[in-house]
Design a protein around this motif. Sequence first.
Motif: not given
Length: 127
Positions: A33-35, A106-125
């Motif tokens: 879900x996070x990914x 890397x260490x806590x990927x479960x938490x990190x990907x939720x923060x990236x996915x559902x947070x305000x971060x935007x992607x730029x290559x």
Amino acid sequence: MLDANTITSGADLTAAYSVSGVFALIWYVLVAVALWKVFSKAGYPGILAIIPIVNVFFLVKIAGYSAWLGLLYLIPIVGWIFSIVVAVRVGRGFGKGGAWSFFLLWLLAFIGYFILGFGKATYSKPE
């Protein structure tokens, strides 16, 4: 004489019915879900996050590398090192620093990907 039914009945998906199997399944669903959200933000179809091996190759693409480099995950020590590099590059693509990426992607990927996915971060290559 051994009966085939007796042999297989003892191994009826024991891992899937055990407590660790249930936790592993829950863990996989939550990470998928996070990914899904991370892939969507990066411009890839989110459904690719569900497919076990394919999601790694697209995560490598989100990090800015060729998907072929995902094969490095198969080499034991190189795979660990490359997974750290990919985590840092994915974090950089979402505007996060190296330490944040190391610990939360890397260490806590479960938490990190939720923060990236559902947070305000935007992607730029990443470059």
